[in-house]
Design an enzyme around this catalytic site. Structure first.
Site, PDB file in Angstrom:
ATOM      1  N   GLY A   1       0.837  -1.186   0.000  1.00 14.24           N
ATOM      2  CA  GLY A   1       0.000   0.000   0.000  1.00 14.24           C
ATOM      3  C   GLY A   1       0.869   1.232   0.000  1.00 14.24           C
ATOM      4  O   GLY A   1       2.097   1.157  -0.155  1.00 14.24           O
TER       5      GLY A   1
ATOM      6  N   SER B   1       3.489  -1.888   8.683  1.00 15.88           N
ATOM      7  CA  SER B   1       4.313  -2.469   9.747  1.00 15.88           C
ATOM      8  C   SER B   1       3.536  -2.562  11.060  1.00 15.88           C
ATOM      9  O   SER B   1       3.676  -3.537  11.811  1.00 15.88           O
ATOM     10  CB  SER B   1       5.582  -1.630   9.937  1.00 15.88           C
TER      11      SER B   1
ATOM     12  N   ASP C   1       6.652  -7.675   4.805  1.00 20.92           N
ATOM     13  CA  ASP C   1       6.263  -6.268   4.934  1.00 20.92           C
ATOM     14  C   ASP C   1       7.035  -5.490   3.881  1.00 20.92           C
ATOM     15  O   ASP C   1       8.263  -5.392   3.941  1.00 20.92           O
ATOM     16  CB  ASP C   1       6.591  -5.746   6.333  1.00 20.92           C
TER      17      ASP C   1
ATOM     18  N   ASP D   1     -10.415   4.438  13.056  1.00 16.93           N
ATOM     19  CA  ASP D   1     -10.655   5.248  14.251  1.00 16.93           C
ATOM     20  C   ASP D   1     -10.537   6.747  13.950  1.00 16.93           C
ATOM     21  O   ASP D   1     -11.222   7.574  14.555  1.00 16.93           O
ATOM     22  CB  ASP D   1      -9.674   4.864  15.356  1.00 16.93           C
TER      23      ASP D   1
ATOM     24  N   GLY E   1      32.448  11.295 -30.186  1.00 20.26           N
ATOM     25  CA  GLY E   1      32.734  12.579 -29.561  1.00 20.26           C
ATOM     26  C   GLY E   1      31.589  13.537 -29.820  1.00 20.26           C
ATOM     27  O   GLY E   1      30.647  13.230 -30.559  1.00 20.26           O
TER      28      GLY E   1
ATOM     29  N   SER F   1      29.387  16.802 -31.139  1.00 23.40           N
ATOM     30  CA  SER F   1      29.251  17.471 -32.424  1.00 23.40           C
ATOM     31  C   SER F   1      30.273  18.605 -32.493  1.00 23.40           C
ATOM     32  O   SER F   1      30.416  19.396 -31.572  1.00 23.40           O
ATOM     33  CB  SER F   1      27.832  18.043 -32.572  1.00 23.40           C
TER      34      SER F   1
ATOM     35  N   LYS G   1      35.365  14.554 -35.424  1.00 23.02           N
ATOM     36  CA  LYS G   1      35.301  13.119 -35.743  1.00 23.02           C
ATOM     37  C   LYS G   1      35.362  12.869 -37.252  1.00 23.02           C
ATOM     38  O   LYS G   1      36.202  12.107 -37.734  1.00 23.02           O
ATOM     39  CB  LYS G   1      33.990  12.512 -35.200  1.00 23.02           C
TER      40      LYS G   1
ATOM     41  N   SER H   1      27.257   8.956 -31.000  1.00 22.11           N
ATOM     42  CA  SER H   1      26.998   7.740 -30.186  1.00 22.11           C
ATOM     43  C   SER H   1      27.168   8.053 -28.705  1.00 22.11           C
ATOM     44  O   SER H   1      28.126   7.612 -28.082  1.00 22.11           O
ATOM     45  CB  SER H   1      27.911   6.592 -30.617  1.00 22.11           C
TER      46      SER H   1
END
Length: 622
Positions: free
Chosen positions: A21, A28, A100, A158, A457, A459, A463, A531
């Protein structure tokens, strides 16, 4: 404390259940109340809890029963449950193992762990708050994980003045949501875990409630799944060979029964034999059923390894490398289709990826929604692909052979939990074709070793420029090369892809497969791609043979890339005109151990190209 003889406890049916829940709904406290009212807490334990209540308690001067279960110091300080806490207790009518589980959304993975081993779920709901998103999420996960008996414990009645109308409204909301989830029993009970109303004793505060107490229901509910009536499944955990005269296969019977003399098949390979011996804790036995840990010896020398599944000849599991499944995502890093993970089926590990997200499930409405990725705690129906064929059953038919987990290949974190829906037979009639001319023969014709030079690497890092110079020099030396560049492929093969993380993953997956084909043709392939993700670069590396993948990290600081900005892209990205731009609005994961790292600041493209060429020449000459 009620002490029962071991034999008496063994004679009663064991009920495994969990409490779940939303946060602070009283899970608990409810378990603590069950143990306390059943007089199952030792006096010294109770004294310790009373002492801790003064330090960590949340109920004033009273004994905080939740502390009986919240064992972690971090949980006590925060007043929440983080881990899954297991407790064993017994009454004269039944023995129990209760889990629990955490209510916080961050720990949904822990809740799923507890649910996977449970026969019944107690879903708590705060009477003041009603049915929350986490209430619905936990209900749906219980359904996916095969729990068929559910109790809705409307707690803290309650604080709602024991109002019947409030109880009826909450039950109505929840029952409407749960109606189509396939539960066998739905039992609502109004409780106050703090004061014990309707937990073990009927409460005078709810004269309008005529149902059982929580404990009475737990003692009486029939959760028998008939696992011994299901087909026999035996996942092999260990090949037991202490000497040359003995060879057995150890594990736990997941379902069904097996007897000496029965015929069996190794599900994945199809090899058949019969059971020669069954050895249990006390030696030889004639039969074994679901839940028993045994060693099975076969009459024939059959190749069986850890992770294989033994099954009956006439009722085998599906064996497939593609299947549909419900997937609960548990990692803070999103799931992207095409990304490579490790999958564990029982004791078998294999590579896996999600090939498609069919739809995501809205846990509030159960509506099906389109999705390109899965975030933490999201649930979806997906198609998956494995690197090898594995035996599997639909999860609804067999939990043991229908469940799997996905694990992150870098961090080893459990990333997702899955429940198999059905196998996909789309590729069962496709086989790899053997050619008369292979990669080695093609490479020998060109007198070269096939390679992938992977330039990665940001932009503007340089590369493509460096890759062009390297290819020009190799071509001049008589090498057979080909270049794959990000921009060029997006004009053709990958023109349907955008720049979201999911599309970037698919972009590199396709490039990797194309590069593999060129390597098979014996070529030196130069790939220039941002990449940005390590996982995809690793995926491409693993497509190649050892020594065929050379990662070249063109390490140019983003400030220098922005200064160069040859295409004016950074300026647009900073203005917000370009979305998902690497380095600005999308991350770049730098290589950790590249074969080559090129610092381009203060180094010309020609000088950088010479570094790459020197490395390639050493590889080709070696």
């Amino acid at each position: 404390m009620d002490l029962h003889p071991a034999g008496a406890q063994a004679a009663r049916g064991l009920l495994r259940f969990l409490t779940c829940g939303s946060v602070d709904d009283g899970k608990s406290t409810l378990i603590g109340r069950l143990l306390y009212d059943s007089k199952l807490i030792m006096e010294d334990t109770l004294a310790t809890i009373a002492k801790d209540s003064r330090k960590h308690g949340t109920v004033g001067e009273e004994v905080d029963l939740a502390l009986l279960v919240d064992g972690l110091e971090a949980e006590r300080q925060q007043g929440i449950t983080i881990d899954v806490a297991y407790r064993f207790f017994a009454t004269p009518k039944r023995s129990f193992i209760v889990a629990d589980t955490p209510g916080h959304e961050q720990y949904t993975r822990n809740m799923a762990t507890g649910a996977s081993n449970s026969d019944l779920a107690i879903i708590l709901c705060d009477a003041r708050k009603g049915v929350l998103t986490q209430t619905r999420r936990h209900t749906f996960i219980c359904s996916l994980l095969g729990i068929r008996h559910v109790v809705l414990a409307v707690n803290k009645m309650d604080l709602a003045n024991w109002d019947e109308a409030t109880f009826d409204r909450i039950v109505g909301d929840w029952a409407t949501f749960a109606a189509g989830l396939g539960f066998t029993t739905l039992t609502p009970i109004p409780v106050s875990a703090r004061f014990g109303d309707n937990v073990t004793q009927k409460s005078g505060n709810t004269p309008w409630y005529r149902g059982p107490t929580l404990l009475a229901h737990l003692e009486a509910v029939d959760v028998e799944h008939g696992v011994e009536d299901k087909p026999f499944r035996f996942p092999v955990q260990w090949v037991n060979r202490p000497n040359l005269d003995f060879r057995g296969f150890s594990g736990t019977v997941a379902s069904g029964r097996i007897a000496v003399g029965d015929g069996v098949v190794v599900a994945a390979s199809g090899r058949q034999s019969r059971v020669a011996r069954i050895l249990g804790p006390d030696g030889d036995q004639q039969m074994a059923g679901a839940g028993e840990a045994v060693t099975i010896c076969l009459a024939d020398e059959v190749d069986v390894a850890r992770g294989d599944v033994l099954a009956p000849l006439a009722d085998r599991p599906e064996v497939a490398d593609q299947f549909a499944a419900h997937l609960l995502w548990m990692d803070e890093e999103a799931m992207l289709p095409g990304r490579q993970y490790l999958a564990r089926f029982g004791n078998m590990w294999t590579g896996a990826s999600v090939t498609a997200i069919k739809h995501r499930v809205d846990v509030n409405t159960l509506e099906q929604q389109p999705a390109k990725r899965l975030e933490l705690n999201e649930i979806a129906v997906c198609n998956l692909s494995l690197s090898q064929r594995v035996p599997l059953d639909p999860y609804a038919e067999n939990r043991a052979t229908g469940a799997f987990v996905l694990v992150d290949r870098f961090t080893n974190r459990t990333a997702g939990a899955g429940m198999v829906s059905f196998a996909l037979r789309r590729a069962t009639n496709i086989h790899a074709e053997e050619f008369l001319v292979d990669k080695a023969a093609r490479a020998a014709l060109d007198h070269q070793k096939p390679l992938v030079l992977w330039f990665t690497g940001l932009s503007g890092s340089g590369k493509s420029t460096i890759a062009k110079l390297v290819e020009k020099a190799l071509h001049a030396e008589g090498r057979h090369t080909y270049s794959l560049d990000g921009d060029n492929l997006r004009h053709g093969l990958n023109r349907d892809l955008g720049f979201t993380d999911a599309d970037r993953v698919e972009n590199i997956r396709r490039v990797g497969e194309v590069a593999k084909l060129f390597v098979d043709a014996g070529l030196i392939v130069l790939c220039s791609f941002i990449s940005p993700f390590r996982a995809e670069r690793r995926m491409v590396r693993e497509l190649m043979a050892d020594g065929e993948f050379v990662e070249v990290f063109v390490d140019t600081p983003i400030e220098e890339c922005m200064r160069r900005d040859p295409k004016g892209l950074y300026a647009k990205a900073v203005r917000g005109a370009i979305q998902n731009f690497t380095g600005v609005s999308s991350p770049y994961e730098a290589p950790e151990n590249p074969e080559l790292r090129l610092d381009t600041v203060g180094r010309s493209p020609d000088e950088a190209a010479e570094v790459v060429l020197a490395h390639v020449r050493r590889l080709l000459e070696g």
